[in-house]
Design a protein around this motif. Structure first.
Motif, PDB file in Angstrom:
ATOM      1  N   PHE A  49       0.881  -1.157   0.000  1.00 32.92           N
ATOM      2  CA  PHE A  49       0.000   0.000   0.000  1.00 32.92           C
ATOM      3  C   PHE A  49       0.925   1.215   0.000  1.00 32.92           C
ATOM      4  N   TYR A  50       1.063   1.838  -1.146  1.00 30.72           N
ATOM      5  CA  TYR A  50       2.017   2.949  -1.276  1.00 30.72           C
ATOM      6  C   TYR A  50       1.356   4.286  -0.987  1.00 30.72           C
ATOM      7  N   PRO A  51       2.038   5.204  -0.306  1.00 33.73           N
ATOM      8  CA  PRO A  51       3.461   5.262  -0.025  1.00 33.73           C
ATOM      9  C   PRO A  51       3.910   4.520   1.238  1.00 33.73           C
ATOM     10  N   ALA A  52       2.987   3.998   2.041  1.00 27.93           N
ATOM     11  CA  ALA A  52       3.379   3.326   3.285  1.00 27.93           C
ATOM     12  C   ALA A  52       4.363   2.188   3.044  1.00 27.93           C
ATOM     13  N   SER A  53       4.214   1.472   1.950  1.00 31.00           N
ATOM     14  CA  SER A  53       5.079   0.314   1.687  1.00 31.00           C
ATOM     15  C   SER A  53       6.497   0.681   1.261  1.00 31.00           C
ATOM     16  N   PHE A  54       6.799   1.975   1.150  1.00 26.08           N
ATOM     17  CA  PHE A  54       8.192   2.365   0.942  1.00 26.08           C
ATOM     18  C   PHE A  54       9.005   2.156   2.217  1.00 26.08           C
ATOM     19  N   ALA A  55       8.329   2.059   3.368  1.00 25.33           N
ATOM     20  CA  ALA A  55       9.005   1.697   4.617  1.00 25.33           C
ATOM     21  C   ALA A  55       9.085   0.179   4.635  1.00 25.33           C
ATOM     22  N   PRO A  56      10.117  -0.462   5.035  1.00 22.94           N
ATOM     23  CA  PRO A  56      11.363   0.072   5.578  1.00 22.94           C
ATOM     24  C   PRO A  56      12.452   0.321   4.529  1.00 22.94           C
ATOM     25  N   SER A  57      12.161   0.189   3.242  1.00 20.55           N
ATOM     26  CA  SER A  57      13.194   0.427   2.223  1.00 20.55           C
ATOM     27  C   SER A  57      13.745   1.843   2.286  1.00 20.55           C
ATOM     28  N   SER A  77      -7.848  -1.477   9.635  1.00 16.36           N
ATOM     29  CA  SER A  77      -6.496  -0.957   9.405  1.00 16.36           C
ATOM     30  C   SER A  77      -5.556  -2.012   8.841  1.00 16.36           C
ATOM     31  N   ASN A  78      -4.726  -1.598   7.893  1.00 16.00           N
ATOM     32  CA  ASN A  78      -3.624  -2.454   7.469  1.00 16.00           C
ATOM     33  C   ASN A  78      -2.624  -2.524   8.611  1.00 16.00           C
ATOM     34  N   TYR A  79      -1.789  -3.545   8.611  1.00 18.27           N
ATOM     35  CA  TYR A  79      -0.857  -3.794   9.710  1.00 18.27           C
ATOM     36  C   TYR A  79       0.376  -4.477   9.157  1.00 18.27           C
ATOM     37  N   GLY A  80       1.325  -4.760  10.004  1.00 18.54           N
ATOM     38  CA  GLY A  80       2.530  -5.488   9.607  1.00 18.54           C
ATOM     39  C   GLY A  80       3.591  -5.332  10.673  1.00 18.54           C
ATOM     40  N   ALA A  81       4.089  -6.430  11.189  1.00 19.75           N
ATOM     41  CA  ALA A  81       5.087  -6.394  12.261  1.00 19.75           C
ATOM     42  C   ALA A  81       6.355  -5.663  11.834  1.00 19.75           C
ATOM     43  N   LYS A  82       6.721  -5.779  10.563  1.00 21.21           N
ATOM     44  CA  LYS A  82       7.935  -5.104  10.065  1.00 21.21           C
ATOM     45  C   LYS A  82       7.596  -3.827   9.303  1.00 21.21           C
ATOM     46  N   ALA A  83       6.491  -3.819   8.584  1.00 21.29           N
ATOM     47  CA  ALA A  83       6.189  -2.728   7.662  1.00 21.29           C
ATOM     48  C   ALA A  83       5.462  -1.547   8.292  1.00 21.29           C
TER      49      ALA A  83
END
Length: 85
Positions: A49-57, A77-83
């Protein structure tokens, strides 16, 4: 405090090269982008889900989830332990 921060309370769609370039340039300028994780109840460690998915790059992007009135992860809400922070 001199911190440059942008609020990206929007997103979705495929990766966009122009947006990636802009976030990369912002990083070089010391600019932080706070990006909404989105509202599809999706694990962003496995999806995007961009721009959020630019993290952690990009270390200047902070992806944030939404919380409900009890300070728990919102059902949509979208979620992700690393993202997602």
């Amino acid at each position: 405090m001199g911190v440059r921060v942008s609020n990206a309370s929007w997103g979705g769609g495929p990766i966009d090269a122009t947006l990636a370039t802009a976030i990369g340039r912002a990083r070089l300028a010391g600019h932080v982008v706070v990006a909404a994780a989105g509202n599809e109840a999706t694990d962003l460690d496995r999806g995007t889900f961009y721009p959020a998915s630019f993290a952690p790059s990009y270390n200047n992007v902070v992806a944030v989830a939404s919380a409900d009135a009890q300070d728990r992860l919102s059902a949509t809400s979208n979620y992700g332990a690393k993202a997602v922070a």
